[in-house]
Scaffold this motif. Structure first.
Motif: not given
Length: 335
Positions: A186-187, A192-197, A220-222
């Motif tokens: 889901w994330v 939006r955060f997942g799309l940008r990631l 943030a991913a780290i």
């Protein structure tokens, strides 16, 4: 193999797959953002030690879990500093973290506990114990009936056996790891955060052009990767086992990376891949002397099955699985 034995093997599969799944999801977040993380093994090992050490000292397993996550986050911060801030080689940074964790855990353990690089065995309050779900056959029912628990389960029907042996009785971290799979999906694919990631892992220049900080997203991913690795390491030392021993991760971080490649960086596929590895580990633990065509297979061969599968997957799927295009490449902002 009767039905009860099959259910027990599947139960062990879930338990063995849990740290692999958490580490695999950790690598999924990191690599989707363009940061290859070979240091999953080191983060899990450091988290396993500090969670067991703090739990042994305080007698509180939740403090141990938080300490394991903090230790994993510290290594994640080092990896982010080396690979994002200073634009170093991500693979070398990850390998360095593994060496650091391997030596540091034993050194601190020997200094604190003088038990040959291990922690004391954890008591009941310092461990994550199994949760007995409603209507499951557990120790309470066995005590009331005055009969062994194994006998009660063996005499139950298949539905009760599945509910009592396979679904019930796991620690809270097992259930959290399973819930983390749909949450990760889901994330990454519905926010939006997942799309940008994911965009950062494919084309960071385009993300930067849109006014979004590439560095912030990668850090943030780290951080997410560090939290998940911390939970995975804490599970090893405070749930799957009752304390820390030297090199207790036993290559699980590398197996998680192989599962991630096999899953092609997708959460639901990662669950299937980790269950496959967990099944091989469960079979190796349960069937120590297997006869095949009149020949008894050595125990060492059964123990090596997960690692053999790792080599096969890496040899057969690395070329077919396409990683994020910007993975492993430090981003340099154009001036």
């Amino acid at each position: 193999m009767d039905m009860l034995t099959l259910i027990q093997v599947l139960d062990s599969t879930v338990r063995m797959a849990t740290p692999l799944l958490l580490a695999c999801l950790a690598g999924l977040f990191s690599e989707r953002a363009g940061i290859f993380d070979i240091g999953l093994e080191g983060k899990m090992l450091m988290a396993a030690f500090f969670s067991a050490a703090v739990a042994a000292i305080t007698g509180n397993v939740w403090l141990g879990l938080l300490s394991g996550i903090a230790a994993s986050l510290a290594l994640s911060g080092l990896h982010g500093l080396a690979s994002i801030t200073f634009r170093g080689n991500q693979l070398i940074s990850g390998v360095a973290l593994n060496f650091l964790a391997s030596g540091l855990t034993v050194l601190i353990a020997q200094s604190w506990f003088q038990q040959g690089g291990r922690t004391p065995s954890l008591t009941e309050t310092a461990r994550f114990n199994g949760i007995e779900l409603p209507f499951a056959i557990g120790p309470t029912e066995a005590a009331e009936a005055g009969r062994p628990l194994s006998q009660l389960i063996a005499e139950a029907n298949v539905v009760q056996q599945v509910w009592s042996e396979l679904i019930s009785g796991h620690s809270i971290l097992v259930y959290l790891s399973l819930l983390a799979v749909p949450l990760t999906w889901w994330v990454l694919f519905r926010t939006r955060f997942g799309l940008r990631l994911r965009a950062v892992g494919e084309n960071p220049a385009a993300v930067d052009t849109a006014g979004i900080s590439v560095v912030r997203l990668r850090f943030a991913a780290i951080v997410i990767c560090g939290v998940l690795c911390g939970i995975a390491g804490a599970y090893l030392a405070t749930s799957l086992q009752a304390g820390f021993v030297k090199e207790m991760t036993s290559g699980r971080g590398y197996i998680a990376l192989a599962a991630l490649i096999f899953a092609k960086w997708r959460p639901w596929h990662a669950l299937s891949a980790c269950l496959l590895f967990g099944l091989l580990q469960a079979l190796a633990l349960r069937f120590q002397s297997v006869q095949l065509g009149g020949v008894t297979l050595p125990v060492q061969l059964m123990d090596a099955l997960p690692y053999i599968l790792t080599v096969v997957i890496l040899a057969g799927f690395v070329g077919k699985a396409i990683p994020p295009r910007a993975g492993g490449e430090p981003y340099v902002k154009e001036r």
